[in-house]
Design a protein around this motif. Sequence first.
Motif, PDB file in Angstrom:
ATOM      1  N   ALA A  68       9.575  -1.052   0.015  1.00 24.13           N
ATOM      2  CA  ALA A  68       8.303  -1.764  -0.052  1.00 24.13           C
ATOM      3  C   ALA A  68       7.288  -0.918  -0.816  1.00 24.13           C
ATOM      4  N   VAL A  69       7.320  -1.004  -2.153  1.00 25.15           N
ATOM      5  CA  VAL A  69       6.361  -0.266  -2.970  1.00 25.15           C
ATOM      6  C   VAL A  69       5.638  -1.223  -3.906  1.00 25.15           C
ATOM      7  N   ASP A  70       4.379  -0.904  -4.184  1.00 30.29           N
ATOM      8  CA  ASP A  70       3.561  -1.726  -5.074  1.00 30.29           C
ATOM      9  C   ASP A  70       3.594  -1.218  -6.505  1.00 30.29           C
ATOM     10  N   ALA A  71       3.878   0.087  -6.681  1.00 33.92           N
ATOM     11  CA  ALA A  71       3.841   0.701  -8.001  1.00 33.92           C
ATOM     12  C   ALA A  71       4.708   1.945  -7.973  1.00 33.92           C
ATOM     13  N   VAL A  72       5.009   2.475  -9.161  1.00 33.83           N
ATOM     14  CA  VAL A  72       5.828   3.676  -9.243  1.00 33.83           C
ATOM     15  C   VAL A  72       5.262   4.623 -10.291  1.00 33.83           C
ATOM     16  N   ILE A  73       5.273   5.908  -9.966  1.00 34.87           N
ATOM     17  CA  ILE A  73       4.910   6.954 -10.912  1.00 34.87           C
ATOM     18  C   ILE A  73       6.176   7.742 -11.215  1.00 34.87           C
ATOM     19  N   VAL A  74       6.480   7.911 -12.492  1.00 35.93           N
ATOM     20  CA  VAL A  74       7.680   8.637 -12.899  1.00 35.93           C
ATOM     21  C   VAL A  74       7.260   9.991 -13.451  1.00 35.93           C
TER      22      VAL A  74
ATOM     23  N   SER B 151      -4.094  12.225  -3.551  1.00 42.72           N
ATOM     24  CA  SER B 151      -4.956  11.179  -4.110  1.00 42.72           C
ATOM     25  C   SER B 151      -4.610   9.807  -3.549  1.00 42.72           C
ATOM     26  N   ALA B 152      -3.320   9.545  -3.365  1.00 42.91           N
ATOM     27  CA  ALA B 152      -2.894   8.262  -2.806  1.00 42.91           C
ATOM     28  C   ALA B 152      -3.422   8.098  -1.384  1.00 42.91           C
ATOM     29  N   ALA B 153      -3.331   9.164  -0.587  1.00 40.14           N
ATOM     30  CA  ALA B 153      -3.811   9.102   0.795  1.00 40.14           C
ATOM     31  C   ALA B 153      -5.307   8.824   0.838  1.00 40.14           C
ATOM     32  N   GLU B 154      -6.052   9.406  -0.080  1.00 42.41           N
ATOM     33  CA  GLU B 154      -7.499   9.165  -0.129  1.00 42.41           C
ATOM     34  C   GLU B 154      -7.818   7.705  -0.441  1.00 42.41           C
ATOM     35  N   GLU B 155      -6.891   7.029  -1.127  1.00 41.56           N
ATOM     36  CA  GLU B 155      -7.083   5.611  -1.454  1.00 41.56           C
ATOM     37  C   GLU B 155      -6.435   4.692  -0.426  1.00 41.56           C
ATOM     38  N   GLY B 156      -5.868   5.275   0.645  1.00 42.10           N
ATOM     39  CA  GLY B 156      -5.245   4.466   1.675  1.00 42.10           C
ATOM     40  C   GLY B 156      -3.818   4.057   1.362  1.00 42.10           C
ATOM     41  N   TYR B 157      -3.144   4.794   0.496  1.00 44.99           N
ATOM     42  CA  TYR B 157      -1.762   4.495   0.121  1.00 44.99           C
ATOM     43  C   TYR B 157      -0.832   5.606   0.589  1.00 44.99           C
ATOM     44  N   ALA B 158       0.385   5.218   0.927  1.00 47.44           N
ATOM     45  CA  ALA B 158       1.434   6.185   1.238  1.00 47.44           C
ATOM     46  C   ALA B 158       2.274   6.415  -0.014  1.00 47.44           C
TER      47      ALA B 158
ATOM     48  N   VAL C 288      -2.672   8.161  -9.972  1.00 49.13           N
ATOM     49  CA  VAL C 288      -2.948   7.206  -8.897  1.00 49.13           C
ATOM     50  C   VAL C 288      -3.998   6.192  -9.343  1.00 49.13           C
ATOM     51  N   GLN C 289      -5.063   6.657  -9.991  1.00 47.66           N
ATOM     52  CA  GLN C 289      -6.082   5.738 -10.474  1.00 47.66           C
ATOM     53  C   GLN C 289      -5.492   4.742 -11.468  1.00 47.66           C
ATOM     54  N   ALA C 290      -4.573   5.214 -12.313  1.00 51.63           N
ATOM     55  CA  ALA C 290      -3.960   4.337 -13.319  1.00 51.63           C
ATOM     56  C   ALA C 290      -3.121   3.245 -12.670  1.00 51.63           C
ATOM     57  N   VAL C 291      -2.313   3.591 -11.656  1.00 52.68           N
ATOM     58  CA  VAL C 291      -1.489   2.554 -11.027  1.00 52.68           C
ATOM     59  C   VAL C 291      -2.350   1.569 -10.254  1.00 52.68           C
ATOM     60  N   LEU C 292      -3.429   2.050  -9.664  1.00 52.19           N
ATOM     61  CA  LEU C 292      -4.312   1.125  -8.942  1.00 52.19           C
ATOM     62  C   LEU C 292      -4.974   0.146  -9.904  1.00 52.19           C
ATOM     63  N   ARG C 293      -5.377   0.644 -11.088  1.00 55.94           N
ATOM     64  CA  ARG C 293      -5.951  -0.267 -12.090  1.00 55.94           C
ATOM     65  C   ARG C 293      -4.927  -1.283 -12.559  1.00 55.94           C
ATOM     66  N   LYS C 294      -3.698  -0.836 -12.750  1.00 53.10           N
ATOM     67  CA  LYS C 294      -2.647  -1.743 -13.251  1.00 53.10           C
ATOM     68  C   LYS C 294      -2.285  -2.814 -12.220  1.00 53.10           C
ATOM     69  N   MET C 295      -2.546  -2.547 -10.950  1.00 51.69           N
ATOM     70  CA  MET C 295      -2.233  -3.519  -9.907  1.00 51.69           C
ATOM     71  C   MET C 295      -3.252  -4.645  -9.834  1.00 51.69           C
ATOM     72  N   ARG C 296      -4.382  -4.477 -10.504  1.00 58.06           N
ATOM     73  CA  ARG C 296      -5.390  -5.541 -10.513  1.00 58.06           C
ATOM     74  C   ARG C 296      -4.950  -6.663 -11.455  1.00 58.06           C
ATOM     75  N   PRO C 297      -5.497  -7.863 -11.257  1.00 60.50           N
ATOM     76  CA  PRO C 297      -5.123  -8.984 -12.134  1.00 60.50           C
ATOM     77  C   PRO C 297      -5.335  -8.687 -13.607  1.00 60.50           C
TER      78      PRO C 297
ATOM     79  N   ARG D 141       0.829  -1.205   0.000  1.00 59.18           N
ATOM     80  CA  ARG D 141       0.000   0.000   0.000  1.00 59.18           C
ATOM     81  C   ARG D 141       0.868   1.262   0.000  1.00 59.18           C
ATOM     82  N   THR D 142       1.908   1.205  -0.810  1.00 61.36           N
ATOM     83  CA  THR D 142       2.820   2.343  -0.968  1.00 61.36           C
ATOM     84  C   THR D 142       3.153   2.514  -2.448  1.00 61.36           C
ATOM     85  N   ILE D 143       3.131   3.759  -2.902  1.00 60.98           N
ATOM     86  CA  ILE D 143       3.461   4.091  -4.284  1.00 60.98           C
ATOM     87  C   ILE D 143       4.769   4.875  -4.292  1.00 60.98           C
ATOM     88  N   GLY D 144       5.723   4.440  -5.093  1.00 60.88           N
ATOM     89  CA  GLY D 144       6.970   5.182  -5.246  1.00 60.88           C
ATOM     90  C   GLY D 144       6.813   6.249  -6.321  1.00 60.88           C
TER      91      GLY D 144
END
Length: 348
Positions: free
Chosen positions: A131-137, A99-106, A312-321, A75-78
């Motif tokens: 410990a990150v689940d996704a990254v935004i560049v 936006s990340a905080a609103e979704e419960g991510y640091a 943030v919405q894009a990385v959350l979608r990409k984390m789904r199966p 639940r962390t985004i780099g």
Amino acid sequence: MAERRPAQGSRRARATASMADVARLAGVSSQTVSRVSNGYAGVNEETRQQVLEAMKELGYRPNSAARALKRGEFRTIGVITFTLSTTGNVRTLEAIATSAAEEGYAVTLLPVAVPTSDEVRGAFSRLEELAVDAVIVIMEVHLLDAATVKLPPHVQVVVVDSDAGDHYTVVDTDQAGGTRTAVQHLLDLGHRTVWHLGGPEGSFAAQRRADAWRAALAEAGRPAPPLVRGDWSAESGYLAGRELAAREECTAVFAANDQMALGLLRALHEGGRRVPEDVSVIGFDDIPEASSFLPPLTTLHQDFAEVGRLCVQAVLRKMRPDGAEHGTTLVPTRLVHRQSTAPPPGAH
């Protein structure tokens, strides 16, 4: 003294409290404590409050690292960014964090001191230790090359750069659309052509705006004057503006950002060129100070908050199966008409 001992014991418990300690104090099972600390449904409100009160009294904090390993997510985004000196990067980063905080991510920030391929590779390598689940560049220079950068396994990537859509999911401002709006605004006022105070070479945002400026003039059948460059700063806008102020044929300037437009306004004033009576100036960004320029600056508003939210919405979608495919999402700009643009001298 007898009344103080539980408090001392409580302090000792706060340092070493376990899930079992919480369960005993709350009068529930360790499994129930686990369900409450992990936010699972199925625990009635009264029991949940008992567990939370026990956690508070004992100073118990759930082991987030262990919970992350069990769930397979942190639940962390780099966020990798090359500079925090530009308005766009700072405001985009702020929007991502909100936006990340609103979704419960640091958010974990990985700044890159020097925009080189080695530095970018180093930043991605550091992701393996974090410990990150996704990254935004957030990119100012196009250095993210899939052939040379090895991504950590299972880490999803979204890029703030409109030229990386073939390999990555991209969210960006509509640089070209905003530029066309700026140029057309000045042509509609009656200016024969529009000069351009561009951003630095190597910046894709600057290049995108410069290309769209040339294309808009070509489509209108107007000549494109020589491009003058700055480095996004007000000082560079001032230095370039001294050259533009000396050109009597220059009656309209599109600056690639508001900070350079600020320096340009000073150079024009010192050169005896009135704005907007002699020269019209339009910027790009709509920074909070733009309405306080003298004169207030006409500019293109960038919706940084929307860019950050969509990242943030894009990385959350990409984390789904069934994660989203690569592609580009462009956020439109909006013309903010103030007092720095007007018809050219002698126009009726």
